[in-house]
Design an enzyme around this catalytic site. Structure first.
Site, PDB file in Angstrom:
ATOM      1  N   CYS A   2       0.827  -1.186   0.000  1.00  0.00           N
ATOM      2  CA  CYS A   2       0.000   0.000   0.000  1.00  0.00           C
ATOM      3  C   CYS A   2       0.867   1.244   0.000  1.00  0.00           C
ATOM      4  O   CYS A   2       2.081   1.178  -0.092  1.00  0.00           O
ATOM      5  CB  CYS A   2      -0.906  -0.003   1.230  1.00  0.00           C
ATOM      6  SG  CYS A   2      -1.813  -1.552   1.469  1.00  0.00           S
ATOM      7  N   SER A  52      -5.208  -4.553  -1.977  1.00  0.00           N
ATOM      8  CA  SER A  52      -5.701  -5.654  -1.147  1.00  0.00           C
ATOM      9  C   SER A  52      -5.088  -6.976  -1.583  1.00  0.00           C
ATOM     10  O   SER A  52      -5.294  -7.417  -2.721  1.00  0.00           O
ATOM     11  CB  SER A  52      -7.230  -5.737  -1.246  1.00  0.00           C
ATOM     12  OG  SER A  52      -7.814  -4.493  -0.926  1.00  0.00           O
ATOM     13  N   ILE A  54      -4.138  -9.661   1.284  1.00  0.00           N
ATOM     14  CA  ILE A  54      -4.469 -10.632   2.325  1.00  0.00           C
ATOM     15  C   ILE A  54      -5.667 -10.116   3.131  1.00  0.00           C
ATOM     16  O   ILE A  54      -5.735  -8.927   3.452  1.00  0.00           O
ATOM     17  CB  ILE A  54      -3.263 -10.869   3.259  1.00  0.00           C
ATOM     18  CG1 ILE A  54      -2.116 -11.542   2.485  1.00  0.00           C
ATOM     19  CG2 ILE A  54      -3.648 -11.728   4.459  1.00  0.00           C
ATOM     20  CD1 ILE A  54      -0.837 -11.691   3.287  1.00  0.00           C
ATOM     21  N   ASN A  79       2.777  -0.450   5.257  1.00  0.00           N
ATOM     22  CA  ASN A  79       2.993  -0.782   3.852  1.00  0.00           C
ATOM     23  C   ASN A  79       3.904  -1.991   3.786  1.00  0.00           C
ATOM     24  O   ASN A  79       5.013  -1.969   4.325  1.00  0.00           O
ATOM     25  CB  ASN A  79       3.636   0.410   3.124  1.00  0.00           C
ATOM     26  CG  ASN A  79       4.124   0.048   1.735  1.00  0.00           C
ATOM     27  OD1 ASN A  79       3.568  -0.825   1.086  1.00  0.00           O
ATOM     28  ND2 ASN A  79       5.169   0.715   1.295  1.00  0.00           N
ATOM     29  N   GLY A  80       3.466  -3.054   3.117  1.00  0.00           N
ATOM     30  CA  GLY A  80       4.311  -4.229   2.971  1.00  0.00           C
ATOM     31  C   GLY A  80       3.536  -5.507   3.201  1.00  0.00           C
ATOM     32  O   GLY A  80       2.313  -5.547   3.123  1.00  0.00           O
ATOM     33  N   ASP A 104      -2.333  -9.489   8.028  1.00  0.00           N
ATOM     34  CA  ASP A 104      -0.983  -9.408   8.578  1.00  0.00           C
ATOM     35  C   ASP A 104      -0.699  -8.071   9.254  1.00  0.00           C
ATOM     36  O   ASP A 104       0.397  -7.878   9.777  1.00  0.00           O
ATOM     37  CB  ASP A 104       0.054  -9.665   7.484  1.00  0.00           C
ATOM     38  CG  ASP A 104      -0.037  -8.673   6.333  1.00  0.00           C
ATOM     39  OD1 ASP A 104      -1.112  -8.076   6.134  1.00  0.00           O
ATOM     40  OD2 ASP A 104       0.962  -8.510   5.616  1.00  0.00           O
ATOM     41  N   SER A 370      10.418 -12.269  -7.193  1.00  0.00           N
ATOM     42  CA  SER A 370      11.591 -11.900  -7.975  1.00  0.00           C
ATOM     43  C   SER A 370      12.858 -12.267  -7.208  1.00  0.00           C
ATOM     44  O   SER A 370      12.812 -12.572  -6.017  1.00  0.00           O
ATOM     45  CB  SER A 370      11.549 -10.388  -8.278  1.00  0.00           C
ATOM     46  OG  SER A 370      12.512 -10.034  -9.240  1.00  0.00           O
TER      47      SER A 370
END
Length: 640
Positions: A2, A52, A54, A79-80, A104, A370
């Protein structure tokens, strides 16, 4: 994944800044197009854009929480992604806490309440978090240990603002009374290194919370920070006959990391180039998603593409593969938009194809894995072999080395052995400055005549080297890259280019448990048998296809040298330099002369030219307001 924006006001007048926060949110809507929102009390204001991933239906932000006797004590934006959130929630439930969501985010604020700031050390993931404690009247902030997720800070008389993107702070400048001057010293760092090193930004007064740090913001006071993650690289000798145990341990921790990184309520895909890092990630991900999609990009010019190898790898692991080919015209047209998304320029040409492959991937998935970080953790850069080749110089007394260095300096350029003699007699702290340096000081002064004569790249690297004196030379180089190249270039482009397309990028190599294994490897487990990442390659023998096992990682190589000299980008480069109004900072005539030398083949100035050109485009957007990046916001369906 986010975009967060928050302000802790110097006075209890937060209602005066709610509209400024709300108005600043849309400029980073690409980080979270699914929903947005604000929250405030008398001192703090939070804004949020959500992507969105989780617990889609319930884990809204800003999130408020408090114990039974202090309801709504905390407000949080984050954020994350936290990949061990299920285990953390179970741990906190055993301690008596009740949860109202299954996402989370809530375990972060509950864990902070119970354990305090040290709780961030338990988080396995990527994060930038802000928690306002209305009882203690202070705001806690933290970033993940490697700096995967960004956090910008700015303090004025009005208060302190934090944001996922600097442009949100810039848009609040009138409300904050913030001057938007270019930080010339940070510009010197950028021109020399091709990125702006943390904690700086190119705007005076706006900084970044450094990777692996947490801090507190108290109304009307300066921000105080503490580093909680300091990589040690305390390598261990591997007894003869136990190497296979090391390889097995690496394979097991990578299997576990990828499994944790696959946790999502949306589809997860994977980027795939022609090297071992992304191929290993994709192969492990395929075990958890039989319908895995992989993505790569390339260029029209033959010899500069990883497309064929990536396609072969995808076929070998049984993944459906999608390719995006980028033309020089698309490349040039996208540069203004990309510089806007970056916030500060990063002179790495590979970020442009990364933008395009992220754009393509977002048509199909919402999350991609990645391979970033494998080189820094497992010893993947060829330059890491240098301490081995220069080892004979270690036995020469320092006074003799200094004499030989003076002799080498007198030799004409191009004389055989000159470079070896110079590097072999130069201490590591002076010769290695990370994986990128566009200009040496004399070249820097050519394009920035007013550059401080006493400035040197060691201004950035010396404090980092001071913390690694106990390490072997290869580990010292890795340690330096963690704090320079990785967080200054690699992770910035990874975050910004994927988030520009509302795509979440996850990096399983940059996991706390993976690092716990990697930092114990001795040099011979990294640089050995004529290759790099030796232990990782051995660990992946049963996982990746044979054709990539010992292939050098190239990522998304860009034919910049060819394009700047030819019709593809030469005219664009001339126009960019001539129209730039940054002549008070950069010598435009010197840049044009470099471009002509490059066109004639007198010298390869491609990296230096790209560094200057990227800055001029950035300056045209953020300072001159002459260049329109033509941003188009998107609205993706939530079910992807």
């Amino acid at each position: 994944m986010c975009g967060l924006l928050a302000m802790l006001c110097a006075k209890p007048n937060a209602d005066e800044y709610v509209s400024a926060i709300s108005d600043a949110l849309p400029c980073m809507r690409h980080r979270g197009p699914d929903e947005d929102g604000t929250w405030h009390d008398d001192q703090a204001v939070f804004g949020f854009n959500r992507l969105s991933i989780i617990d889609i239906a319930h884990s809204h932000q800003p999130l408020t929480w408090g114990p039974d006797d202090q309801p709504n004590r905390y407000a949080m934006t984050f954020n994350g992604e936290i990949y061990n959130y299920i285990e953390l929630r179970e741990q906190l439930q055993e301690l008596g806490y009740t949860f109202h969501t299954s996402g989370d985010g809530e375990p972060i604020v509950v864990g902070f309440h119970h354990f305090g700031p040290s709780f961030v050390e338990q988080l396995r993931g990527m994060f930038a978090v802000a928690i306002w404690d209305s009882h203690e009247r202070r705001m806690f902030i933290a970033r993940d240990r490697f700096g995967i997720k960004p956090m910008y800070l700015c303090t004025t008389a009005a208060g302190t603002v934090i944001a996922s993107e600097k442009k949100s702070i810039l848009s609040m400048a009138p409300a904050l009374g913030l001057a938007l001057d270019v930080d010339v010293h940070a510009l010197e760092h950028y021109i020399d290194l091709q990125y702006v090193p943390e904690p700086e930004s190119l705007h005076e007064g706006i900084f970044r919370l450094e990777s692996g740090s947490w801090g507190y913001i108290t109304p009307g006071q300066t921000v105080t920070t503490t580093r909680y993650f300091e990589p040690e690289f305390r390598t261990k000798d591997v007894p003869a006959g136990t190497e296979q145990q090391v390889f097995d341990r690496i394979a097991a921790v990578m299997e576990d990391s990828v499994a944790k990184h696959m946790r999502a309520d949306v589809t997860v895909g994977s980027f795939l180039s022609g090297g071992i890092d992304s191929t290993a990630i994709a192969a492990l991900a395929k075990r958890h998603n039989p319908d895995l999609l992989t993505f790569t990009t390339g260029f029209e010019r033959e010899g500069y593409s990883e497309v064929d190898v990536a396609a072969e790898s995808a076929a070998a692991i049984g993944a459906e593969h999608i390719v995006k080919i980028v033309s020089p015209e698309e490349y040039a047209a996208a540069i203004p938009k990309i510089m806007w998304y970056l916030d500060d320029p990063v002179a790495d040409p590979s970020l442009v194809p990364l933008y395009f492959v992220a754009q393509e991937a977002r048509k199909h998935v919402k999350v991609v894995l990645s391979g970033e970080g494998a080189d820094e953790l497992f010893g993947g850069y060829t330059i890491y072999k240098e301490p081995l080749s220069l080892a004979p110089f270690d036995h020469i007394p320092d006074p003799v080395q200094r004499g030989l260095r003076k002799v080498a300096a007198l030799l004409p350029d191009g004389v055989k052995g000159k470079s070896l003699l110079e590097r072999g007699t130069t201490p590591l702290e002076e010769r290695y400055y990370g994986n990128a340096r566009s200009f040496n000081f004399s070249q820097l002064q050519r394009v920035m005549p007013e550059a401080k004569r006493e400035w040197d790249h060691t201004e950035v690297t010396a404090p980092i080297y001071a913390k690694s004196t106990h390490m072997d030379p290869v580990a010292r180089m890795q340690h330096l890259d963690l704090f320079t190249w990785l967080r200054g270039d690699i992770l910035v482009k990874a975050d910004k280019m994927t988030m520009a397309n509302s795509l979440e990028l996850r990096v399983p190599f940059l996991d706390k448990e993976v690092f716990a294994v990697a930092e114990t490897l001795p040099p011979e487990m990294k640089i050995s048998h004529g290759t790099t990442k030796y232990a990782l390659r051995k660990a992946m023998e049963q996982i990746v296809p044979p054709h990539v096992l010992h292939r050098k990682k190239l990522g998304f190589p860009v034919p910049m040298k060819h394009w700047l000299a030819g019709d593809q980008l030469h005219g664009w480069a001339i126009e960019t330099i001539q129209q730039s109004q940054a002549g008070d900072l950069i010598d435009k005539q010197a840049c044009l002369a470099m471009l002509e030398e490059h066109r004639r083949g007198q010298s390869d100035h491609s990296r230096r030219l790209w560094t200057v050109l990227a800055f001029m485009v950035w300056h045209g957007i953020f300072v001159e307001h002459r260049i329109d990046p033509q941003i188009e916001e998107r609205d993706y369906p939530i079910e992807l």
